[in-house]
Design a protein around this motif. Structure first.
Motif, PDB file in Angstrom:
ATOM      1  N   GLY A  45       0.790  -1.220   0.000  1.00 60.41           N
ATOM      2  CA  GLY A  45       0.000   0.000   0.000  1.00 60.41           C
ATOM      3  C   GLY A  45       0.823   1.272   0.000  1.00 60.41           C
ATOM      4  O   GLY A  45       0.334   2.336  -0.398  1.00 60.41           O
ATOM      5  N   ALA A  46       2.066   1.198   0.462  1.00 60.96           N
ATOM      6  CA  ALA A  46       2.943   2.379   0.507  1.00 60.96           C
ATOM      7  C   ALA A  46       4.307   2.021  -0.070  1.00 60.96           C
ATOM      8  O   ALA A  46       5.323   2.051   0.637  1.00 60.96           O
ATOM      9  CB  ALA A  46       3.062   2.886   1.940  1.00 60.96           C
ATOM     10  N   PRO A  47       4.355   1.656  -1.344  1.00 60.61           N
ATOM     11  CA  PRO A  47       5.634   1.248  -1.931  1.00 60.61           C
ATOM     12  C   PRO A  47       6.610   2.419  -1.989  1.00 60.61           C
ATOM     13  O   PRO A  47       6.211   3.590  -1.970  1.00 60.61           O
ATOM     14  CB  PRO A  47       5.243   0.789  -3.337  1.00 60.61           C
ATOM     15  N   LEU A  48       7.879   2.093  -2.071  1.00 62.03           N
ATOM     16  CA  LEU A  48       8.900   3.123  -2.225  1.00 62.03           C
ATOM     17  C   LEU A  48       8.830   3.703  -3.636  1.00 62.03           C
ATOM     18  O   LEU A  48       8.407   3.027  -4.580  1.00 62.03           O
ATOM     19  CB  LEU A  48      10.290   2.529  -1.976  1.00 62.03           C
ATOM     20  N   PRO A  49       9.311   4.935  -3.812  1.00 61.74           N
ATOM     21  CA  PRO A  49       9.323   5.540  -5.150  1.00 61.74           C
ATOM     22  C   PRO A  49      10.535   5.104  -5.981  1.00 61.74           C
ATOM     23  O   PRO A  49      11.192   5.922  -6.621  1.00 61.74           O
ATOM     24  CB  PRO A  49       9.358   7.035  -4.842  1.00 61.74           C
ATOM     25  N   THR A  50      10.829   3.793  -5.948  1.00 57.87           N
ATOM     26  CA  THR A  50      11.885   3.215  -6.773  1.00 57.87           C
ATOM     27  C   THR A  50      11.219   2.441  -7.913  1.00 57.87           C
ATOM     28  O   THR A  50      10.010   2.158  -7.855  1.00 57.87           O
ATOM     29  CB  THR A  50      12.772   2.273  -5.952  1.00 57.87           C
ATOM     30  N   PRO A  51      11.956   2.057  -8.956  1.00 60.20           N
ATOM     31  CA  PRO A  51      11.314   1.326 -10.060  1.00 60.20           C
ATOM     32  C   PRO A  51      10.562   0.079  -9.625  1.00 60.20           C
ATOM     33  O   PRO A  51       9.501  -0.234 -10.162  1.00 60.20           O
ATOM     34  CB  PRO A  51      12.505   0.982 -10.965  1.00 60.20           C
ATOM     35  N   SER A  52      11.088  -0.632  -8.629  1.00 62.13           N
ATOM     36  CA  SER A  52      10.436  -1.854  -8.161  1.00 62.13           C
ATOM     37  C   SER A  52       9.444  -1.601  -7.043  1.00 62.13           C
ATOM     38  O   SER A  52       8.664  -2.489  -6.685  1.00 62.13           O
ATOM     39  CB  SER A  52      11.496  -2.848  -7.676  1.00 62.13           C
ATOM     40  N   GLY A  53       9.470  -0.401  -6.454  1.00 63.25           N
ATOM     41  CA  GLY A  53       8.664  -0.129  -5.278  1.00 63.25           C
ATOM     42  C   GLY A  53       9.270  -0.684  -4.008  1.00 63.25           C
ATOM     43  O   GLY A  53       8.679  -0.576  -2.937  1.00 63.25           O
ATOM     44  N   ARG A  54      10.465  -1.282  -4.122  1.00 65.83           N
ATOM     45  CA  ARG A  54      11.132  -1.884  -2.973  1.00 65.83           C
ATOM     46  C   ARG A  54      12.565  -1.349  -2.873  1.00 65.83           C
ATOM     47  O   ARG A  54      13.023  -0.562  -3.713  1.00 65.83           O
ATOM     48  CB  ARG A  54      11.123  -3.409  -3.100  1.00 65.83           C
ATOM     49  N   ILE A  55      13.277  -1.780  -1.836  1.00 63.27           N
ATOM     50  CA  ILE A  55      14.685  -1.416  -1.677  1.00 63.27           C
ATOM     51  C   ILE A  55      15.486  -2.124  -2.770  1.00 63.27           C
ATOM     52  O   ILE A  55      15.420  -3.358  -2.881  1.00 63.27           O
ATOM     53  CB  ILE A  55      15.193  -1.825  -0.282  1.00 63.27           C
ATOM     54  N   GLU A  56      16.233  -1.392  -3.534  1.00 65.20           N
ATOM     55  CA  GLU A  56      16.926  -1.983  -4.685  1.00 65.20           C
ATOM     56  C   GLU A  56      18.385  -2.284  -4.329  1.00 65.20           C
ATOM     57  O   GLU A  56      19.262  -1.414  -4.419  1.00 65.20           O
ATOM     58  CB  GLU A  56      16.830  -1.048  -5.891  1.00 65.20           C
ATOM     59  N   LEU A  57      18.626  -3.533  -3.925  1.00 69.87           N
ATOM     60  CA  LEU A  57      19.999  -3.961  -3.658  1.00 69.87           C
ATOM     61  C   LEU A  57      20.744  -4.182  -4.966  1.00 69.87           C
ATOM     62  O   LEU A  57      21.976  -4.129  -5.001  1.00 69.87           O
ATOM     63  CB  LEU A  57      20.001  -5.237  -2.822  1.00 69.87           C
ATOM     64  N   HIS A  58      20.011  -4.462  -6.004  1.00 69.24           N
ATOM     65  CA  HIS A  58      20.528  -4.452  -7.370  1.00 69.24           C
ATOM     66  C   HIS A  58      19.581  -3.602  -8.191  1.00 69.24           C
ATOM     67  O   HIS A  58      18.360  -3.764  -8.115  1.00 69.24           O
ATOM     68  CB  HIS A  58      20.611  -5.863  -7.951  1.00 69.24           C
ATOM     69  N   SER A  59      20.114  -2.659  -8.949  1.00 67.77           N
ATOM     70  CA  SER A  59      19.298  -1.757  -9.749  1.00 67.77           C
ATOM     71  C   SER A  59      19.474  -2.082 -11.220  1.00 67.77           C
ATOM     72  O   SER A  59      20.558  -1.881 -11.783  1.00 67.77           O
ATOM     73  CB  SER A  59      19.687  -0.299  -9.483  1.00 67.77           C
ATOM     74  N   ALA A  60      18.412  -2.564 -11.829  1.00 70.73           N
ATOM     75  CA  ALA A  60      18.467  -2.821 -13.267  1.00 70.73           C
ATOM     76  C   ALA A  60      18.654  -1.524 -14.040  1.00 70.73           C
ATOM     77  O   ALA A  60      19.292  -1.501 -15.096  1.00 70.73           O
ATOM     78  CB  ALA A  60      17.179  -3.532 -13.709  1.00 70.73           C
ATOM     79  N   THR A  61      18.106  -0.441 -13.501  1.00 75.20           N
ATOM     80  CA  THR A  61      18.254   0.858 -14.163  1.00 75.20           C
ATOM     81  C   THR A  61      19.720   1.265 -14.224  1.00 75.20           C
ATOM     82  O   THR A  61      20.249   1.619 -15.294  1.00 75.20           O
ATOM     83  CB  THR A  61      17.447   1.924 -13.423  1.00 75.20           C
ATOM     84  N   ILE A  62      20.396   1.240 -13.075  1.00 77.79           N
ATOM     85  CA  ILE A  62      21.802   1.643 -13.047  1.00 77.79           C
ATOM     86  C   ILE A  62      22.655   0.671 -13.851  1.00 77.79           C
ATOM     87  O   ILE A  62      23.548   1.081 -14.604  1.00 77.79           O
ATOM     88  CB  ILE A  62      22.296   1.759 -11.592  1.00 77.79           C
ATOM     89  N   ALA A  63      22.370  -0.617 -13.729  1.00 79.79           N
ATOM     90  CA  ALA A  63      23.127  -1.599 -14.512  1.00 79.79           C
ATOM     91  C   ALA A  63      22.984  -1.322 -16.002  1.00 79.79           C
ATOM     92  O   ALA A  63      23.940  -1.487 -16.775  1.00 79.79           O
ATOM     93  CB  ALA A  63      22.655  -3.012 -14.173  1.00 79.79           C
ATOM     94  N   GLY A  64      21.792  -0.865 -16.400  1.00 78.61           N
ATOM     95  CA  GLY A  64      21.550  -0.582 -17.810  1.00 78.61           C
ATOM     96  C   GLY A  64      22.328   0.604 -18.341  1.00 78.61           C
ATOM     97  O   GLY A  64      22.484   0.743 -19.562  1.00 78.61           O
ATOM     98  N   PHE A  65      22.815   1.461 -17.458  1.00 80.06           N
ATOM     99  CA  PHE A  65      23.618   2.605 -17.913  1.00 80.06           C
ATOM    100  C   PHE A  65      24.986   2.158 -18.410  1.00 80.06           C
ATOM    101  O   PHE A  65      25.636   2.869 -19.182  1.00 80.06           O
ATOM    102  CB  PHE A  65      23.795   3.625 -16.785  1.00 80.06           C
TER     103      PHE A  65
END
Length: 772
Positions: A580-600
């Motif tokens: 109900g209160a997801p984080l404002p990250t792409p997954s809505g969760r804590i990103e220990l691995h970020s597909a976004t950053i990896a994609g850069f």
């Protein structure tokens, strides 16, 4: 309280505010006497810089124009920074500035104006100049992020959420005092930093909160190269750590927890994403190197058994992981910010009162405090029609390499070509690195306009210098979202010489450009104060609180503001209801691995927290690590000529701390003047032998005004002790392009030559006034 003359000799104490505290002041015996707010339990001595600074010889008395610019017109000039100045009238100066603003297109104007300028919400120089450039010129090339938090500003939203939420609306000092059991303070929590807050601060609570926590049994662990980065009241255990190796220690703690099965798998499964990728890295499945305690010991200087023992103390305790600003002001500064989040996630503590993760707790006085229930005033800045921007720490790159491309946060950007730099509020010759490179960059522009109250190095490099008032010389309103007092900042002194406030200057310029109404909206400075106050007063009434009219507020001087509840903010809500209160990250969760950053595809910032060895390491010619941290006697370089700042200097120089063993090896004794040097430059400082600095490390705070012995040289000796002649002007990574000014490598030797005089505060040579 009604007399608003600011007469020197008025003995009535009037309220005012600064970033380092709410206070009152009056004139007694021809001297300004400053008293801290009576309810402040731990007042900041920086307030005592005001009396000597108010009428110091460093103040700028009238508008000045650089001789070469006046004679030859706009253009690159190697004399910038060492030229003479010509006094001119206000009308002549403003005519010259207005002509330049007409000549140079807004796409080629850079509105610099970075830095802490005033606690007042109206006479806030950056707000004033940005509003002026937007409303009277149409826009300007801007900067984003900050020198203090350039890397964290970018990495945190990818991984956890906005820095504002993590630092201000998360773990409070009340929670630490009542509930934390272990605080892992990476980089410490130095009181000299938390004594400062944007908009003012009426009660310094950090020392008392740490004392209360320690008395209850909370264990503080200070991890860093300086033992006094925590107050004595915290009774902290010190782990001396090789600078810029915090990430390696965090990874080893994580490895130890995971290898023993002590990590909270249920929390990771529900609240985080990317644990399998991070786990594979920790155990060496990517590179063949497990990130265990033995591996980290060789990097950090902390014995493996001590790392292992620390890791085993953590499970089952209310553990708070804090990461200081300092850690990310270095090569690969994104990594310790991210690794600290991962460590806290493995412990399953994020979102708990007094536990989990917080960024920069103790770094600024506005962190770890309750937010006010009502909004505070801010001067609207209008719309900027220029889209171009740079990360703030890349100004020299922009001026030296216009048209060149660079990477930033997944984008490929181009440095704009700048003709005019307009600076009001801030001093890049404090904030920026490799000052000799910055000098070369400033010589490339066509025109530099500076509003300043004193002859900083930035003012000395200007083409047109407009003298402005100090905060004590004008009225304003002091307020902050994290301090429960709004202050009617009374005028305490008449303006120095011909100084004017920024609003008056910009009003006259806007009139010359035919845009006065757009800039002023028909309001005087006092009208704006009433307008800004009324917004807060209406918010108070809408929420059911009483609020006096402006005139009553101005007479009483202080207005209490209601504080909001200590809710734990976004992270508490996420913990209680992750769907109900997801984080404002792409997954809505804590990103220990970020597909976004990896994609850069950045090799200097991969898709998960990682150990990336720094390139600036001790070697021949520079065997010591320099920690260039924030000063204790001033805010950055502000009022370096003030009484409290001057008291800490020795023989006029900034003080460098060195471990006794390193001093003995170099024949350095207590109080010696020493020369710090590397390939970029050199400066003088006074030596203080101290075991609070770990061996192989020296500590020289920033903020001593740049004072080149011979400005005509390419790499002149700074005789005063500005460490930014030594630091490197490179970004943290291609992701954030943040500042790396916290650390570099140097050698130190006794200075045996004739000691050059300090000329940092003496006005530059002035020629006879120009004919007009």
């Amino acid at each position: 309280m009604e007399r608003m003359t600011g007469a020197e000799g008025d003995t009535e104490f009037r309220p005012h505010s600064a970033h380092w505290g709410v206070f009152s002041a009056a004139w007694q015996g021809g001297r300004l006497v400053v008293r801290p707010h009576p309810e402040d339990p731990d007042p900041n001595r920086i307030l005592q810089n005001f009396p000597e600074a108010l009428r110091h010889e460093a103040r700028i008395a009238q508008p000045m124009v650089r001789r070469g610019w006046l004679e030859n017109g706009p253009g690159a000039d190697p004399r910038r920074g060492r030229d003479e100045f010509v006094p001119v009238s206000w009308d002549r100066a403003l005519d010259l500035v207005a002509a330049e603003l007409r000549r140079v297109p807004m796409q080629r104007i850079f509105g610099g104006s970075y830095g802490w300028s005033s606690a007042g919400r109206f006479h806030h120089a950056q707000s004033q100049v940005h509003r002026f450039l937007n409303t009277a010129v149409g826009g300007y090339v801007r900067s984003v992020n900050s020198y203090s938090a350039g890397a964290s500003n970018v990495i945190l939203p990818h991984v956890l959420g906005p820095m504002e939420e993590i630092s201000r609306r998360n773990v409070s000092w009340e929670q630490v005092a009542a509930q934390s059991e272990i605080v892992l303070a990476f980089g410490g929590m130095a009181l000299k930093n938390s004594m400062v807050a944007g908009g003012g601060i009426s009660r310094h609570i950090e020392r008392g909160s740490m004392a209360a926590a320690a008395a209850r049994g909370c264990a503080f662990v200070l991890i860093g190269p300086l033992r006094d980065d925590m107050p004595e009241e915290a009774k902290a255990e010190w782990l001396p750590l090789t600078p810029n190796t915090d990430t390696a220690l965090m990874l080893a703690l994580m490895h130890t927890l995971a290898a023993a099965g002590l990590h909270d798998r249920a929390f990771l499964d529900r609240y985080a994403t990317g644990w399998p990728e991070l786990e594979a890295y920790l155990f060496g499945r990517e590179d063949g190197q497990p990130k265990d305690a033995a591996w980290a010991a060789g990097i950090t200087g902390i014995p493996a058994e001590r790392i292992t023992a620390l890791a085993h103390r953590l499970p089952g305790k209310r553990v708070l992981v804090t990461v200081a600003h300092a850690l990310q002001r270095a090569e690969h500064g994104e990594q310790p910010v991210w690794a600290g989040i991962a460590l806290a996630a493995m412990l399953g503590q994020i979102g708990l009162p007094g536990g989990g993760y917080t960024y920069a707790l103790g770094a600024l006085g506005h962190t770890g405090r309750r937010m006010n229930l009502v909004s505070t005033a801010a001067l609207p800045q209008g719309r900027n029609r220029v889209g171009a921007y740079i990360p703030v720490a890349r100004i020299a790159d922009m001026l030296l390499h216009p048209g060149e491309g660079y990477d930033y946060n997944g984008q490929r950007l181009t440095y704009p070509e700048i003709g005019l730099v307009y600076w009001a509020g801030g001093n890049p010759f404090h904030h920026h690195q490799d000052l000799n490179r910055l000098r070369q960059a400033f010589r490339r522009i066509e025109t530099l306009v500076v509003h300043e109250l004193a002859w900083t190095a930035t003012a000395r490099h200007a083409d047109i210098v407009l003298p402005v008032t100090m905060t004590l010389e004008r009225e304003d309103i002091g307020s902050s979202q994290t301090d429960p007092v709004m202050v009617a900042m009374k005028q305490l002194a008449a303006p120095f010489a011909a100084a004017r406030d920024d609003y008056a200057i910009f009003t006259d310029l806007a009139r010359r450009l035919g845009r006065e109404q757009e800039f002023t909206e028909g309001r005087s400075a006092r009208d704006w104060l009433r307008h800004l106050y009324d917004r807060t007063a209406q918010d108070l009434r809408d929420k059911g609180f009483a609020a006096p009219e402006f005139e009553e507020f101005w007479q009483q001087g202080l207005l209490p503001l209601p504080e909001g509840p200590d809710t734990g903010g976004m992270l508490r809500a996420f913990r209680e209801d992750p769907e109900g209160a997801p984080l404002p990250t792409p997954s809505g969760r804590i990103e220990l691995h970020s597909a976004t950053i990896a994609g850069f595809g950045y090799d200097d910032c991969p898709g998960h927290p990682a150990w990336l060895a720094p390139s600036d390491v001790p070697g021949p010619g520079a065997p010591l690590r320099l920690v260039a941290n924030q000063p204790a006697t001033r805010l950055h370089s502000q009022l370096d000529f003030g009484g409290h700042s001057q008291e800490r200097k020795h023989r006029g120089r900034e003080v460098m701390r060195i471990h006794p063993t390193d001093a003995a090896a170099r024949g350095i004794r207590q109080g010696d003047i020493v020369r710090l040097f590397n390939a970029r430059g050199a400066c003088l400082a006074a030596a203080e032998l101290s075991e609070a600095v770990m061996p192989d490390v020296v500590n020289l705070p920033t903020g001593a005004w740049y004072d080149p012995e011979d400005p005509a040289e390419d790499r002149p000796l700074c005789v005063h002790g500005n460490p930014n002649v030594l630091t490197r002007d490179v970004g943290t990574s291609r992701l954030a392009q943040g500042c790396t000014g916290q650390l570099t490598t140097v050698e130190v030797e006794r200075f045996t030559g004739n000691l050059p005089p300090i000329r940092a505060y003496a006005p530059p040579e002035a020629l006879p006034a120009a004919a007009e």
